[in-house]
Design an enzyme around this catalytic site. Structure first.
Site, short mmCIF file in Angstrom:
data_model
loop_
_atom_site.label_atom_id
_atom_site.label_comp_id
_atom_site.label_asym_id
_atom_site.label_seq_id
_atom_site.Cartn_x
_atom_site.Cartn_y
_atom_site.Cartn_z
N ARG A 118 1.02 -1.79 -0.14
CA ARG A 118 -0.68 0.21 0.05
C ARG A 118 1.10 1.37 -0.07
O ARG A 118 2.00 1.81 0.29
CB ARG A 118 -0.68 0.00 1.30
CG ARG A 118 -1.00 -1.32 1.48
CD ARG A 118 -2.14 -1.04 2.70
NE ARG A 118 -3.33 -1.87 2.64
CZ ARG A 118 -2.79 -3.54 2.66
NH1 ARG A 118 -1.41 -4.50 2.79
NH2 ARG A 118 -3.80 -4.20 3.23
N ARG A 136 -23.69 -12.89 -5.85
CA ARG A 136 -24.60 -11.59 -6.72
C ARG A 136 -23.24 -10.55 -6.67
O ARG A 136 -22.75 -9.54 -6.54
CB ARG A 136 -25.44 -11.12 -6.03
CG ARG A 136 -26.07 -10.61 -4.38
CD ARG A 136 -27.66 -9.82 -4.51
NE ARG A 136 -27.35 -9.14 -5.59
CZ ARG A 136 -29.56 -8.46 -6.20
NH1 ARG A 136 -30.26 -9.48 -4.91
NH2 ARG A 136 -29.44 -7.77 -6.51
N ASP A 172 -32.26 -6.85 -8.75
CA ASP A 172 -33.23 -8.28 -9.08
C ASP A 172 -33.93 -8.49 -10.22
O ASP A 172 -34.14 -6.99 -11.01
CB ASP A 172 -34.40 -8.49 -7.91
CG ASP A 172 -33.33 -8.84 -6.34
OD1 ASP A 172 -32.20 -8.77 -6.68
OD2 ASP A 172 -33.35 -8.91 -5.35
N GLU A 187 -27.78 -10.66 2.01
CA GLU A 187 -26.88 -9.97 1.25
C GLU A 187 -27.14 -8.91 1.38
O GLU A 187 -25.92 -7.71 1.37
CB GLU A 187 -26.44 -10.90 0.19
CG GLU A 187 -27.56 -10.57 -1.22
CD GLU A 187 -29.01 -10.93 -0.86
OE1 GLU A 187 -29.40 -10.46 -1.95
OE2 GLU A 187 -28.70 -11.94 -0.34
N ASP A 188 -27.98 -8.30 1.32
CA ASP A 188 -28.32 -6.71 1.30
C ASP A 188 -27.73 -6.07 2.26
O ASP A 188 -27.60 -5.12 2.48
CB ASP A 188 -29.69 -6.37 0.55
CG ASP A 188 -31.10 -6.87 1.14
OD1 ASP A 188 -30.15 -7.85 2.06
OD2 ASP A 188 -31.90 -6.29 0.99
#
Length: 686
Positions: A398, A502, A518, A606-607
């Site tokens: 980094r 997803r 969706d 997941e959202d």
């Protein structure tokens, strides 16, 4: 007459020359000083939350400097005297094939270990670095610091081994010769520290939180007129404050003991080796102080440093005493006042001379460092491992700025990029903007029909660059000729029936922005265009249409979740939302596998997890934009959502979600004017 005129002319020329000398002297003196010795002035400050609201004070060029100070050569000689550098005592060839994997020896090989060592090992075993197979390990971690190396089958003189030595003391105080093993040592002195090989840790008590930790406690960045200027520790290990409150009157006291004698940079008597939870939480005096004097020659002084960072109290340090925590990557000069111990009596004038802008900049950085690296045992352990990883793979290490500007090195994965312009957090510092197009990812679940109309609406956007259909349906996808004809590429990717897929970082995603959809979502081209324009101004946030909110349920003693249309919200559903593609990398590679497996097990969260992740990174809420009609949400019970949000909050160690009441609408939205004057005129049609 001529003589008088010449005299006046001579006086005018002399005065002009004298004025020129006086005004130009500082510049001439500056030119006479070699560039490496000039005092570096502070200009901008790295991005802190909302850039437009809070000006910056330190420029990126100040954080891109060489992290190795001029004294490096001295420390390098000390490291060579102790006999180890990364080039001589670490075998990097073990790390080339499997990557940076860490193996932890079983705890049965040693005597019972302390609670804090248990937290260290648990932080490694629950991370993405851990492997249970020693054959694929790059680094081996000892289960404690009191064992015989002969019990370790892969010891090999300590090569590629790491010892967490959390009780400060003198070298070598491990009870055995560490050999070629690295030591992550609490409060090491420069004489015991092998620069570029060992890692400096702060001293922290047994009660320190393993995960999450408490947020910083700074109530205001600019100290009010009635605030104490300086806090320091007396000989009873208690924080006391200078309550003279006469900063403007040029009367600030140097810290002194109960006898009124000026502290000379040391204390008599033994240092405490642990602190109770009550002592750790009792920071009232520090919260009311602008500066905190940290004892230089007491090993738990680094614990006082943690207390000061948490309170937003600017540490005042002497340049000698111990190696500052993570000094290999952290620029402590941007968060603390560091004074040579020979200039102790000048602390008064030094603190008096600091302008409010500089005080603000220092306080900002204390809060960032606390939240990024020191709030929990887990963050300190992960920082240690990431420092070692950057040494092993210098080509992908980094840059200095990523460690010293929000959100910090732990959340700027070098496996994604080391170029600042590729991250959603550094566009302003880098002088760039996100790309002017987006990739649409449409999730087709097991019960969904091919989203033909949705594809046509999304393809009509002038900003759409590609459409990726993530096919997770049990039936095979339609043939190529059965999909709508579009002017941009349309690709079907067959994925497993795992909700976490997803958010996988698919290599085919070619844009900064991702529009997550969706199959049952219903959006118009105008809605897509306006939401994307909003996202371009807030590329680090989630921008979407459908919102939800969390709340604390006092009756049940747990978090609740509601889909009622309230004035405030904290979650934007990813059934229709824009976000930066970097969050796919964080979701897949930063979150541990058990947490992603939990999403697939619950099959409905997941959202929520993506909102947790983005809020944890940015400390900011999502942004809502208007929609013509509510989106159809997939079936999910309220109890499922509550289970998700409570289990995620337990894993994160705190609740990162942030409430907001902000909704951004187009100009003239719903105004009683001609529709021809509106840019997004179709947005208001039902």
């Amino acid at each position: 007459m001529q003589s008088r005129r010449r005299r006046y002319l001579w006086l005018i020329l002399s005065a002009s020359w004298l004025l020129l000398i006086l005004l130009g002297a500082p510049r001439l003196r500056q030119l006479a000083i070699p560039p490496g010795l000039r005092h570096r002035t502070l200009t901008n400050w790295p991005r802190w939350l909302d850039q437009e609201i809070l000006p910056s004070f330190v420029g990126p060029e100040e954080l891109t400097k060489d992290p190795c100070p001029p004294s490096c050569s001295t420390h390098q000689r000390q490291s060579q005297r102790h006999g180890c550098l990364m080039e001589t005592c670490f075998d990097t060839s073990r790390c080339q094939n499997q990557g940076f994997k860490v193996f932890v020896y079983p705890t049965g090989l040693t005597q019972p270990i302390s609670e804090v060592h248990h937290k260290v090992l648990a932080s490694i075993e629950g991370s993405r670095y851990h492997t249970a197979d020693p054959e694929e390990a790059c680094l081996f971690v000892l289960p404690g610091d009191a064992l015989s190396p002969q019990l370790l089958p892969l010891w090999n003189g300590g090569q590629n081994h790491l010892i967490f030595h959390l009780h400060p003391g003198s070298w070598p105080d491990l009870g055995f010769d560490p050999g070629q093993a690295m030591v992550a040592r609490a409060s090491p002195t420069p004489e015991t520290f092998r620069l570029g090989f060992d890692v400096s840790l702060p001293f922290f008590p047994e009660s320190y939180p393993q995960r999450g930790g408490s947020r910083s406690q700074l109530a205001h960045l600019i100290p009010p007129p009635g605030e104490d200027l300086l806090a320091f520790e007396d000989h009873l290990d208690m924080w006391v404050t200078d309550s003279s409150n006469q900063r403007d009157q040029n009367d600030i006291l140097i810290p002194s003991d109960h006898h009124g004698e000026t502290i000379k940079g040391h204390r008599d008597g033994p240092c405490k080796q642990d602190y109770t939870t009550e002592q750790f939480e009792d920071q009232k005096r520090l919260n009311n102080s602008t500066f905190c004097f940290i004892p230089p020659n007491c090993h738990p002084g680094s614990f006082h440093l943690l207390q000061a960072l948490k309170a937003g109290c600017i540490p005042v340090l002497l340049s000698r005493g111990w190696e500052l925590p993570f000094s290999e990557v952290i620029d402590w000069g941007t968060a603390a006042i560091i004074i040579d111990e020979r200039h102790l009596l000048q602390i008064r004038s030094a603190l008096q001379g600091l302008p409010p802008a500089r005080v603000l900049a220092l306080r900002q950085q204390t809060q960032f460092l606390w939240d990024a690296y020191f709030a929990s045992v887990e963050k300190m352990v992960h920082t240690t491992l990431e420092i070692i990883r950057d040494r092993i793979f210098p080509a992908t290490s980094r840059p200095w700025l990523l460690w010293n500007a929000p959100p910090g090195g732990l959340l700027a994965l070098p496996t994604f990029s080391t170029h600042l312009g590729d991250f959603p957090f550094y566009y302003l510092q880098h002088g760039s903007r996100p790309s002017g197009s987006f990739s649409a990812l449409i999730w087709v679940g097991s019960l969904d029909q091919p989203p033909l109309k949705l594809i046509q609406e999304v393809a009509g956007s002038q900003h759409c660059a590609q459409i990726l259909v993530l096919w997770s349906n049990d039936s095979p996808p339609p043939a190529q000729g059965q999909w709508p004809q579009t002017t941009m590429p349309l690709m079907v990717i067959e994925v497993k029936n795992k909700k976490s897929d997803r958010f996988f970082p698919y290599s085919t995603i070619s844009t900064d922005a991702v529009l997550s959809l969706d199959a049952h979502s219903s959006l118009s081209t105008s809605e897509v265009d306006f939401a994307f324009v909003v996202w371009q101004s807030f590329p680090e946030r989630i921008v979407g249409f459908q919102t939800r909110s969390h709340f604390w349920d006092e009756t049940k003693g747990s978090w609740g979740y509601t889909d009622q249309k309230l004035n405030e919200f904290s979650v934007v559903l990813t059934a229709a939302a824009f976000y930066h593609r970097y969050y796919h990398n964080l979701f897949t590679h930063s979150l541990p596998a058990p947490l992603r497996d939990l999403v697939d097990e619950l099959s409905a969260c997941e959202d929520i997890l993506m909102n947790f992740l983005v809020a944890e990174v940015t400390k900011l809420p999502p942004i809502k934009v208007p929609q013509r009609k509510p989106l159809q949400e997939r079936p999910r019970t309220e109890q499922q959502s509550k289970d998700c949000i409570n289990r995620f909050a337990s894993w994160f160690g705190s609740m990162p979600l942030v409430h907001s009441k902000l909704r951004l609408d187009p100009v003239l939205f719903k105004d009683q004017v001609s529709v021809l004057r509106k840019k997004y005129r179709h947005l208001e049609r039902l």
